[in-house]
Design an enzyme around this catalytic site. Structure first.
Site, PDB file in Angstrom:
ATOM      1  N   TYR A  77     -44.729  45.930 -63.141  1.00  0.00           N
ATOM      2  CA  TYR A  77     -44.865  44.501 -63.427  1.00  0.00           C
ATOM      3  C   TYR A  77     -44.440  43.640 -62.234  1.00  0.00           C
ATOM      4  O   TYR A  77     -44.752  42.450 -62.176  1.00  0.00           O
ATOM      5  CB  TYR A  77     -44.060  44.101 -64.664  1.00  0.00           C
ATOM      6  CG  TYR A  77     -44.576  44.696 -65.972  1.00  0.00           C
ATOM      7  CD1 TYR A  77     -45.768  45.416 -66.016  1.00  0.00           C
ATOM      8  CD2 TYR A  77     -43.873  44.544 -67.148  1.00  0.00           C
ATOM      9  CE1 TYR A  77     -46.231  45.967 -67.203  1.00  0.00           C
ATOM     10  CE2 TYR A  77     -44.335  45.090 -68.349  1.00  0.00           C
ATOM     11  CZ  TYR A  77     -45.516  45.800 -68.364  1.00  0.00           C
ATOM     12  OH  TYR A  77     -45.970  46.341 -69.537  1.00  0.00           O
ATOM     13  N   ASP A 104     -46.125  60.310 -73.081  1.00  0.00           N
ATOM     14  CA  ASP A 104     -47.177  60.540 -74.085  1.00  0.00           C
ATOM     15  C   ASP A 104     -46.612  61.310 -75.275  1.00  0.00           C
ATOM     16  O   ASP A 104     -46.909  61.023 -76.435  1.00  0.00           O
ATOM     17  CB  ASP A 104     -48.401  61.240 -73.475  1.00  0.00           C
ATOM     18  CG  ASP A 104     -48.045  62.307 -72.458  1.00  0.00           C
ATOM     19  OD1 ASP A 104     -46.857  62.427 -72.079  1.00  0.00           O
ATOM     20  OD2 ASP A 104     -48.946  63.063 -72.050  1.00  0.00           O
TER      21      ASP A 104
END
Ligand code: NAD
Length: 357
Positions: free
Chosen positions: A140, A222
């Protein structure tokens, strides 16, 4: 006497913050404290008023306060603005300028809300997780970033960078929190693919050597996304980088029934910032439908972490619990045989319990 910079922001931010301030008024009345609210602009409201998402006066006000309360920013009105004029820039600016590198997001299931979760009761009963998200690094913030035109097509770039010191300080925050809980830290990364994650894993493991009582495990992101749904009770403290934490904490929020329940604290600098995890929810803004509990629970975190008012914080949390036990529900958590109320009425119930208990 405590001074709080209040940034209501956009959409339901205005509604939920307004109600959370009433809860602070109730706490002030009961315990004879004085909370001074300094209202400041950020996000779309600031763009409309002064043309920038995070005015310098807002930052100055935050720096001169004992804590900051933020609602949410953003909305369709500003979606097509250029990147530096998007309301969400205010969030990144506040985090960076106030040095808020540790975002603490508890996801605890209230027993009264077991049936509001989309998962089976036996899966979510007893869930009590804290997600510790790194907030000022990662993709970010990394540079270079941007969109350029090459060979007749647009190419977009973002950069993911982490330094050892950035990882070390967030890992320490996670271990310290775990020491006060069940002494379990799960560090989440993608070390099978990303170099940043490999450094993350080595650094978190090294920090873990200083906290021998804490059981440290590592998990790929994941797998963690899957395990949160399969068996969320296995987690105590999850520590992870900025983007993984953004996604996983929203997933953890849904275990509790609604994103409207989830509070957060952003710590690390001189002044801490408290805000609900949810956004400005333009789809329900201005309709008295928003759940104010995430913001009210954020205020409880403020009382605990910034003002060290433990009893007051517990009072707010137990009032939330009692109101839910009494059957009151905003539409996002309503089920059969519960009492449907709006934002205002939910907060009034919480205030009246605080003043009575
Ligand atoms: P959102 O969190 O605003 O809404 C997602 C869904 O959850 C919507 O259906 C909404 O109605 C519901 N919801 C959210 N909060 C609720 C509450 N308190 N009570 C009941 N229901 C609630 O996320 P989004 O729709 O992806 O984003 C909307 C805007 O908010 C965008 O502009 C986005 O950039 C911004 N946003 C801001 C922040 C922030 O200020 N920290 C965080 C996330 C998104």
């Amino acid at each position: 006497m405590y001074t709080i910079t209040v940034i209501s922001g956009d959409g339901i931010g205005q509604e939920v913050v307004g109600r959370a301030l009433k809860v602070l008024d109730a706490v002030a009345k009961k315990y004879h404290h004085q909370f001074t609210f300094k209202h400041a602009l950020a996000g779309g409201a600031a763009l409309d008023a002064v043309g920038v998402p995070l005015p310098e006066e807002t930052l100055d006000s935050c720096r001169a306060s004992d804590a900051v309360l933020l609602g949410a920013v953003g909305g369709p009105k500003w979606d097509n603005n250029p990147p530096h004029l998007k309301p969400e820039q205010a969030l990144l600016g506040l985090r960076k300028n106030l040095g808020l590198y540790a975002n603490i997001r508890p996801a605890k299931i209230y027993s009264a809300l077991l049936d509001a979760s989309t998962l089976k009761r036996e899966v979510v009963e007893g869930v009590d997780i804290v997600v510790v998200r790194e907030l000022t690094g990662g993709i970010y913030f990394g540079t270079p970033r941007g969109v350029e035109s090459k060979n007749g097509e647009a190419i977009a770039t973002n950069t993911l960078t982490y330094s050892e010191s950035e990882i070390k300080r967030i890992a320490e925050s996670a271990f310290e929190i775990a020491m006060k809980r069940k002494k379990k830290v799960c560090s989440v990364d993608k070390a099978n693919i990303l170099e940043t994650s490999q450094l993350w894993r080595i650094t978190v493991t090294a920090v873990g050597q200083k906290y021998r009582e804490v059981e440290l495990s590592h998990m790929y992101v994941d797998n963690c996304a899957m395990q949160l749904i399969r068996n969320p009770k296995q987690f105590d403290v999850i520590v992870t980088e900025n983007m993984f934490g953004d996604i996983l904490s929203d997933e953890a929020a849904m275990l509790t029934g609604s994103i409207g329940m989830l509070a957060s604290a952003s710590l690390g600098g001189k002044v801490a910032l408290y805000e609900p995890v949810h956004g400005s929810a333009p789809d329900i803004a201005g309709q008295n439908k928003a759940n104010p509990i995430a913001t009210i629970a954020s205020v409880a975190m403020m009382l605990r972490f910034s003002f060290n008012l433990q009893k007051e914080a517990e009072d707010v949390e137990s009032a939330i619990q009692k109101v839910l036990d009494n059957g009151y529900r905003t539409p996002d958590i309503a089920t059969a045989n519960t009492i449907r109320v709006g934002t205002k009425e939910m907060a009034e119930q919480i205030c009246s319990i605080i003043l009575r208990q």
